[in-house]
Design an enzyme around this catalytic site. Structure first.
Site, PDB file in Angstrom:
ATOM      1  N   HIS A 186       0.664  -1.289  -0.047  1.00 25.35           N
ATOM      2  CA  HIS A 186       0.003   0.107  -0.052  1.00 25.35           C
ATOM      3  C   HIS A 186       0.789   1.369   0.060  1.00 25.35           C
ATOM      4  O   HIS A 186       0.437   2.375  -0.505  1.00 25.35           O
ATOM      5  CB  HIS A 186      -1.162  -0.128   1.264  1.00 25.35           C
ATOM      6  CG  HIS A 186      -1.908   1.432   1.366  1.00 25.35           C
ATOM      7  ND1 HIS A 186      -2.690   1.419   0.308  1.00 25.35           N
ATOM      8  CD2 HIS A 186      -1.660   2.277   2.090  1.00 25.35           C
ATOM      9  CE1 HIS A 186      -3.231   2.711   0.815  1.00 25.35           C
ATOM     10  NE2 HIS A 186      -2.767   3.233   1.913  1.00 25.35           N
ATOM     11  N   CYS A 187       2.069   1.207   0.571  1.00 30.00           N
ATOM     12  CA  CYS A 187       2.862   2.473   0.883  1.00 30.00           C
ATOM     13  C   CYS A 187       3.564   3.037  -0.517  1.00 30.00           C
ATOM     14  O   CYS A 187       3.379   4.022  -0.888  1.00 30.00           O
ATOM     15  CB  CYS A 187       3.661   2.244   1.994  1.00 30.00           C
ATOM     16  SG  CYS A 187       2.861   2.283   3.447  1.00 30.00           S
TER      17      CYS A 187
END
Length: 440
Positions: free
Chosen positions: A275-276
């Site tokens: 996600h990052c």
């Protein structure tokens, strides 16, 4: 120091404060468990009823948080989970750990932050600390969350309630750096906000690093992940360059890594995931477009990384032509690993999914194996992990190593395979036959 600040700080420091964590995923659940283990009465709130029911049975749905830690907290009543946001009116401290995905247009989707803010506002009362942990663009905490919380109310930030941003730094699967011991940056809307929220987090986390504003904390997170994204894109392009020149990128990296200063090792692969790193830099790029600035470095890096799955498939196609004299169309291809990184079950933004999609688009008959992920669906296709790995390896025309899980016996895979396209240099650690192994 106001009486509200004094009272709240005292409750946070003596752990009589009631704590809520909004969002019980990869970020929220580890934090909620730490708060509870530190002695706070913790309520986890998540709209997913199934997730809540699992937790209330004493079972963890997150690999990094063993059930053995969750069960006693639930049994003792110090941690509860619910779908009911009304409990926020009883809370003294709220940590917001909701998702911040990208839309298909690559613009930030702040739906979850907005929804959480609305729920907090509905129950907002004097004497509450609020920390946003969801990664977002600089200015979100002040311009979006604060603006909504102060609208149509007499409550004032820094006096009646205390708002800060603290970026999550969760790296799924790590055991050396965890939510507890990874230094925690925190920046408030006001100095008073920083003081109150830092006092809260210091009771649970090993190291808290206060900064001067919420915007600094927001930007620090984006700097961390953009740094990684840019460097990964650079090494991915170097892999393409080395291949064109007939040079092993892996040997080049090993040679460069002998320099004791001025070099940081990054390795290539089929793209970026999680996600990052795959998402956060694009939040910054989007924000800068609104300021009439083109973040060229970020945009180019994103383009290079986004193109890597297609490049991997082209390498598969070329290797099959050159080494097996076979077309990719109609051939059996087995992909090893669909998680975005080794030894976890997280598929968020995994480049392996795009590798499979591109292989299918070329007419390949694709199967996959992942010891952590029994089934997967993406872009209209659905597959189940093969049960007999080595039998599937032997049957495949080509094996693509996309995620290098430690549990794989790479020597056995090598020995059974007709052809291996290795995007992670897993074969570099064994005695392999270069005639049937294609390294990225």
């Amino acid at each position: 120091m106001t009486s509200i600040q004094e009272t709240l700080t005292e409750k946070l420091e003596n752990k009589s404060a009631k704590v809520a964590v909004l969002g019980l995923g990869y970020v929220g659940l580890p934090l909620a468990v730490l708060f509870a283990e530190a002695g706070y009465q913790v309520t986890g709130i998540d709209p997913d009823e199934r997730k809540v029911n699992i937790l209330m049975s004493g079972v963890s749905h997150i690999a990094d948080v063993p059930t053995e830690r969750v069960a006693p907290l639930v049994q003792s009543g110090i941690f509860t989970a619910t779908t009911n946001f009304d409990v926020l009116q009883e809370m003294d401290a709220i940590s917001v750990c909701v998702p911040t995905p990208l839309r298909d247009t690559k613009d930030p989707d702040l739906t979850y932050i907005l929804s959480a803010t609305e729920e907090i506002k509905r129950t907002l009362h004097p004497g509450v600390a609020i920390v946003l942990e969801s990664t977002t663009y600089p200015g979100t905490t002040r311009e979006l969350v604060l603006a909504e919380l102060e609208k149509d109310t007499d409550l004032k930030v820094g006096e009646d309630f205390f708002l800060a941003f603290s970026p999550e730094r969760v790296d799924p699967g790590r055991e050396d750096w965890t939510t507890y011991n990874t230094p925690k940056v925190i920046g408030g809307i006001t100095q008073t906000c920083s003081d109150v929220c830092a006092a809260w987090y210091r009771q649970t986390l090993k190291t808290v690093v206060p900064v001067s504003s919420a915007e600094v904390a927001e930007m620090a997170k984006l700097l961390e992940n953009t740094f990684r994204m840019v460097n990964i894109s650079f090494i991915n392009e170097m892999a393409i360059i080395c291949n064109r020149m007939g040079i092993s990128i892996w040997e080049v990296i090993d040679a460069a890594s002998t320099k004791p200063f001025g070099f940081m090792k990054f390795t290539p692969g089929p793209g970026i995931g999680g996600h990052c790193i795959a998402v956060d830099p694009l939040y910054l790029s989007w924000k800068l477009r609104s300021l009439n600035y083109n973040a060229g470095f970020i945009e180019l890096s994103s383009e290079i990384n986004s193109n890597m799955p297609e490049y991997v498939v082209q390498r598969v196609q070329d290797a099959m032509n050159d080494r097996l004299a076979k077309a990719l169309n109609g051939s059996k291809v087995l992909v090893l690993g669909v998680a975005f990184k080794p030894n976890i079950d997280d598929m968020r933004e995994s480049p392996s999914l795009e590798v499979i999609t591109n292989l299918m688009a070329k007419g390949a008959v694709v199967s996959y194996h992942d010891p952590y992920i029994p089934q997967v669906s993406h872009h209209g296709w659905a597959l189940e992990s093969v049960l007999d790995l080595l039998a599937a390896v032997a049957e495949a025309d080509c094996v693509v190593i996309s995620t290098n899980h430690n549990s794989y016996d790479y020597q056995a895979v090598h020995d059974q395979a007709k052809l291996v396209v290795d995007t992670r240099n897993a074969m570099g650690k064994i005695n392999y036959n270069p005639d049937k192994v294609e390294l990225l």
